[in-house]
Write a protein that holds these residues in place. Structure first.
Motif, PDB file in Angstrom:
ATOM      1  N   ALA A  52       0.685  -1.200  -0.079  1.00 46.86           N
ATOM      2  CA  ALA A  52      -0.059   0.203   0.048  1.00 46.86           C
ATOM      3  C   ALA A  52       0.609   1.297  -0.035  1.00 46.86           C
ATOM      4  O   ALA A  52       0.583   2.130  -0.579  1.00 46.86           O
ATOM      5  CB  ALA A  52      -0.893   0.131   1.378  1.00 46.86           C
ATOM      6  N   LEU A  53       1.934   1.063   0.487  1.00 50.28           N
ATOM      7  CA  LEU A  53       2.868   2.433   0.845  1.00 50.28           C
ATOM      8  C   LEU A  53       3.548   2.715  -0.645  1.00 50.28           C
ATOM      9  O   LEU A  53       3.441   3.578  -0.916  1.00 50.28           O
ATOM     10  CB  LEU A  53       4.026   2.325   1.899  1.00 50.28           C
ATOM     11  CG  LEU A  53       4.973   3.169   2.109  1.00 50.28           C
ATOM     12  CD1 LEU A  53       4.361   4.793   2.147  1.00 50.28           C
ATOM     13  CD2 LEU A  53       6.005   3.000   3.153  1.00 50.28           C
TER      14      LEU A  53
ATOM     15  N   ASP B 232       6.846  12.109 -15.133  1.00 49.93           N
ATOM     16  CA  ASP B 232       7.218  12.427 -13.565  1.00 49.93           C
ATOM     17  C   ASP B 232       8.361  11.413 -13.332  1.00 49.93           C
ATOM     18  O   ASP B 232       8.886  10.591 -13.703  1.00 49.93           O
ATOM     19  CB  ASP B 232       6.067  11.986 -12.885  1.00 49.93           C
ATOM     20  CG  ASP B 232       5.005  12.833 -12.813  1.00 49.93           C
ATOM     21  OD1 ASP B 232       5.313  14.052 -12.938  1.00 49.93           O
ATOM     22  OD2 ASP B 232       3.807  12.494 -12.678  1.00 49.93           O
ATOM     23  N   ILE B 233       9.006  12.136 -12.239  1.00 49.10           N
ATOM     24  CA  ILE B 233      10.438  11.681 -11.801  1.00 49.10           C
ATOM     25  C   ILE B 233      10.284  10.866 -10.358  1.00 49.10           C
ATOM     26  O   ILE B 233       9.510  11.548  -9.556  1.00 49.10           O
ATOM     27  CB  ILE B 233      11.562  12.560 -11.769  1.00 49.10           C
ATOM     28  CG1 ILE B 233      11.863  13.083 -13.041  1.00 49.10           C
ATOM     29  CG2 ILE B 233      12.830  11.839 -11.057  1.00 49.10           C
ATOM     30  CD1 ILE B 233      12.752  14.242 -13.142  1.00 49.10           C
TER      31      ILE B 233
ATOM     32  N   PHE C  12       3.636   5.645  -6.087  1.00 49.46           N
ATOM     33  CA  PHE C  12       3.640   6.005  -7.488  1.00 49.46           C
ATOM     34  C   PHE C  12       2.090   6.093  -8.201  1.00 49.46           C
ATOM     35  O   PHE C  12       1.982   6.215  -9.445  1.00 49.46           O
ATOM     36  CB  PHE C  12       4.282   4.720  -8.201  1.00 49.46           C
ATOM     37  CG  PHE C  12       5.722   4.417  -7.936  1.00 49.46           C
ATOM     38  CD1 PHE C  12       6.480   4.974  -8.546  1.00 49.46           C
ATOM     39  CD2 PHE C  12       6.043   3.616  -6.773  1.00 49.46           C
ATOM     40  CE1 PHE C  12       7.883   4.988  -8.400  1.00 49.46           C
ATOM     41  CE2 PHE C  12       7.305   3.591  -6.531  1.00 49.46           C
ATOM     42  CZ  PHE C  12       8.154   3.891  -7.262  1.00 49.46           C
ATOM     43  N   ALA C  13       1.125   6.154  -7.179  1.00 50.77           N
ATOM     44  CA  ALA C  13      -0.156   6.455  -7.770  1.00 50.77           C
ATOM     45  C   ALA C  13      -0.450   7.387  -8.807  1.00 50.77           C
ATOM     46  O   ALA C  13      -1.302   7.220  -9.556  1.00 50.77           O
ATOM     47  CB  ALA C  13      -1.124   6.412  -6.427  1.00 50.77           C
TER      48      ALA C  13
ATOM     49  N   LYS D 151       7.136  -1.224 -10.234  1.00 53.02           N
ATOM     50  CA  LYS D 151       6.784   0.221 -10.649  1.00 53.02           C
ATOM     51  C   LYS D 151       7.667   0.805 -11.808  1.00 53.02           C
ATOM     52  O   LYS D 151       7.496   1.997 -12.122  1.00 53.02           O
ATOM     53  CB  LYS D 151       6.946   1.006  -9.262  1.00 53.02           C
ATOM     54  CG  LYS D 151       5.949   0.441  -8.089  1.00 53.02           C
ATOM     55  CD  LYS D 151       4.552   0.494  -8.644  1.00 53.02           C
ATOM     56  CE  LYS D 151       3.623   0.129  -7.497  1.00 53.02           C
ATOM     57  NZ  LYS D 151       2.138  -0.205  -7.965  1.00 53.02           N
ATOM     58  N   ILE D 152       8.486   0.158 -12.167  1.00 53.73           N
ATOM     59  CA  ILE D 152       9.451   0.656 -13.270  1.00 53.73           C
ATOM     60  C   ILE D 152       8.847   0.823 -14.420  1.00 53.73           C
ATOM     61  O   ILE D 152       8.277  -0.163 -14.787  1.00 53.73           O
ATOM     62  CB  ILE D 152      10.924  -0.278 -13.318  1.00 53.73           C
ATOM     63  CG1 ILE D 152      11.641  -0.141 -12.082  1.00 53.73           C
ATOM     64  CG2 ILE D 152      11.485   0.377 -14.574  1.00 53.73           C
ATOM     65  CD1 ILE D 152      13.082  -1.053 -12.276  1.00 53.73           C
ATOM     66  N   GLN D 153       8.640   2.037 -15.035  1.00 50.52           N
ATOM     67  CA  GLN D 153       7.752   2.202 -16.288  1.00 50.52           C
ATOM     68  C   GLN D 153       8.346   1.829 -17.288  1.00 50.52           C
ATOM     69  O   GLN D 153       8.627   2.620 -18.327  1.00 50.52           O
ATOM     70  CB  GLN D 153       7.086   3.512 -15.926  1.00 50.52           C
ATOM     71  CG  GLN D 153       6.568   4.078 -14.943  1.00 50.52           C
ATOM     72  CD  GLN D 153       5.877   5.457 -14.783  1.00 50.52           C
ATOM     73  OE1 GLN D 153       6.853   6.266 -14.872  1.00 50.52           O
ATOM     74  NE2 GLN D 153       4.783   5.916 -14.494  1.00 50.52           N
ATOM     75  N   VAL D 154       8.525   0.488 -17.642  1.00 53.09           N
ATOM     76  CA  VAL D 154       8.994   0.149 -19.018  1.00 53.09           C
ATOM     77  C   VAL D 154       8.020  -0.762 -19.762  1.00 53.09           C
ATOM     78  O   VAL D 154       7.382  -1.375 -19.334  1.00 53.09           O
ATOM     79  CB  VAL D 154      10.241  -1.044 -18.723  1.00 53.09           C
ATOM     80  CG1 VAL D 154      10.036  -2.107 -17.944  1.00 53.09           C
ATOM     81  CG2 VAL D 154      10.839  -1.236 -20.028  1.00 53.09           C
TER      82      VAL D 154
END
Length: 478
Positions: free
Chosen positions: A300-301, A313-314, A306-307, A452-455
């Motif tokens: 949840a954290l 965004d960085i 990243f929500a 969460k790495i946006q690849v």
């Protein structure tokens, strides 16, 4: 005194870079506004101030306000490695992915000119560039066959995309001697150190470029870079360190992507830093809290972190509290992109032909494998001759296909950026493989954050190797 808020610029067209730096420096002791301070200065007064306070008293941070834009043309890609080896600078260089190289666009290093190797060196360069041109032609039908036409796409746009695919593969043949242009934006403090490193290079081309950069920079910065001299301790360090390194027995078989170290409880430490930032407890209390969290609470954290982020965004800085170290082997073409990620700590070995070369599957499918191997064999043979005489100069003849060892240390925030950029489908397949290899290695240590790495896309280093390479480590016979 004017107490109203003001935001304005000191224009480089009106003030010299050194005057701007001095203007900002004087604000620590002067109550006047910046434009008033600047109006009272001239080049002579700025130089006097710089000599006394920046040089004499070591207030070097002031030099960071003086920024130069330098254009360097027709320098070797080998020299560019030193030019770009500065963390606090910005670079844009001629791309091997989109441009086709002129057959005479290569550097003959000063050490080679007039030496017994000059004729053989130039013959190899001509051969490599000839085979490069042949590869472009041989790969064109392959590029067209592997470039589906988009809806309503013009013939010209489609043909250009197909051409770029061919160029992407042919680049494996380009040697480190290939000429390139690079634009450099850098502040005076970083520039002084950059020039020192260049003047200390073992390559004469790099030393000459460093001397030219110093002359050009002094025209704008008469004081701030005039004391840039060679680094005195480096020659002896190189000599002694190589003597130690030569005592090591070579053992082959190291993995090409090897995660060497990860901070203990790295993911938990990142989450603790997030709680610390937005709470009011000590770091140890925050870490204990995270260590006692259930998996769902940690998830949840992480989700909250990243929500609301978009592709533009960085991630927040707290990701920097987790470090990893990799030992990597990649082809020189991939390394040339890898080195641009300067926030990492990178240590690279000399460029050689001894770790083998990559063989792209497109070369095989285009019926060009025999000619390609001929180029690699020729380069490896001359490399060995030159290496017995001067190993650093020998690197000029090494094509992009040959593999190279790199040690790097990076925090998780930098890895997020690297993997997102270099693991994307539009990245070159060599560097894509590196990005995905690193992602796969860190996943067990960052099970929540690595998700969460946006690849974009879903692949693996192995799948990329199978899709794009006939072989990834062909050892040449010499």
């Amino acid at each position: 005194m004017n107490l109203n808020r003001r935001v304005y610029r000191l224009s480089p067209s009106q003030f010299s870079p050194e005057t701007i730096a001095v203007t900002f420096a004087k604000t620590s002791r002067s109550p006047e506004s910046f434009d008033v301070i600047a109006a009272e200065l001239n080049d002579e007064k700025s130089a006097q101030f710089s000599e006394k306070w920046i040089v004499g008293y070591g207030h070097s941070s002031v030099a960071e306000h003086a920024v130069l834009h330098l254009a360097l043309e027709n320098v070797s890609r080998l020299a560019i490695e030193t030019i770009e080896a500065n963390r606090l600078a910005s670079y844009t260089e001629k791309s091997t992915r989109y441009q086709e190289w002129d057959p005479k666009a290569y550097v003959t290093p000063p050490e080679i000119s007039g030496s017994p190797f000059e004729v053989e060196y130039k013959a190899l360069m001509d051969k490599l560039f000839l085979i490069y041109a042949e590869a472009l032609q041989a790969l064109r039908p392959w590029g067209e066959a592997n470039t589906p036409r988009r809806e309503n796409e013009s013939e010209r746009a489609w043909a250009n995309r197909a051409r770029v695919k061919s160029v992407d593969v042919a680049r494996f043949l380009l040697p480190a001697a290939a000429m390139a242009n690079v634009g450099l934006t850098i502040n005076a403090r970083a520039l002084e150190y950059a020039i020192k490193k260049m003047l200390s290079s073992e390559l004469e081309e790099v030393r000459l470029i460093g001397a030219e950069m110093k002359i050009v920079a002094t025209q704008e910065l008469p004081t701030l870079v005039k004391y840039a001299d060679p680094i005195a301790f480096l020659p002896q360090l190189r000599k002694k360190a190589r003597a130690f390194a030569d005592q090591i027995d070579t053992i082959s078989g190291a993995p090409w992507c090897d995660l060497k170290s990860v901070d203990e409880n790295a993911e938990d430490r990142v989450l603790a830093a997030v709680l610390y930032r937005f709470g009011d407890d000590s770091y140890q209390v925050c870490l204990d809290q995270v260590l006692n969290m259930a998996h769902d609470e940690k998830q949840a954290l992480v989700d909250a972190m990243f929500a609301e982020m978009t592709d533009f965004d960085i991630p927040i800085r707290e990701l920097e509290y987790a470090d990893v170290t990799f030992s990597l082997i990649m082809d020189q073409g991939a390394y040339f992109e890898f080195k641009r990620h300067r926030m990492m700590t990178q240590t690279v070995q000399d460029l050689t032909t001894r770790l083998g070369y990559a063989l792209p599957k497109a070369i095989t499918e285009a019926g060009f494998e025999a000619r390609y191997r001929e180029a690699m064999q020729a380069a490896a043979a001359l490399y060995e001759k030159l290496a017995a005489w001067n190993p650093q100069v020998a690197a000029y003849v090494v094509p992009n296909a040959f593999n190279r060892r790199v040690l790097c240390r990076a925090n998780l925030r930098e890895l997020f950026h690297f993997i997102k950029l270099r693991g994307a489908k539009n990245a070159h397949f060599s560097i894509q493989r590196v990005g995905w290899g690193m992602l796969e290695q860190i996943r067990p240590y960052f099970p929540l954050l690595s998700q969460k790495i946006q690849v974009k896309g879903d692949t693996s280093a192995q799948q990329l190797a199978e899709a794009y390479f006939s072989e990834t480590a062909v050892i040449p016979e010499v």
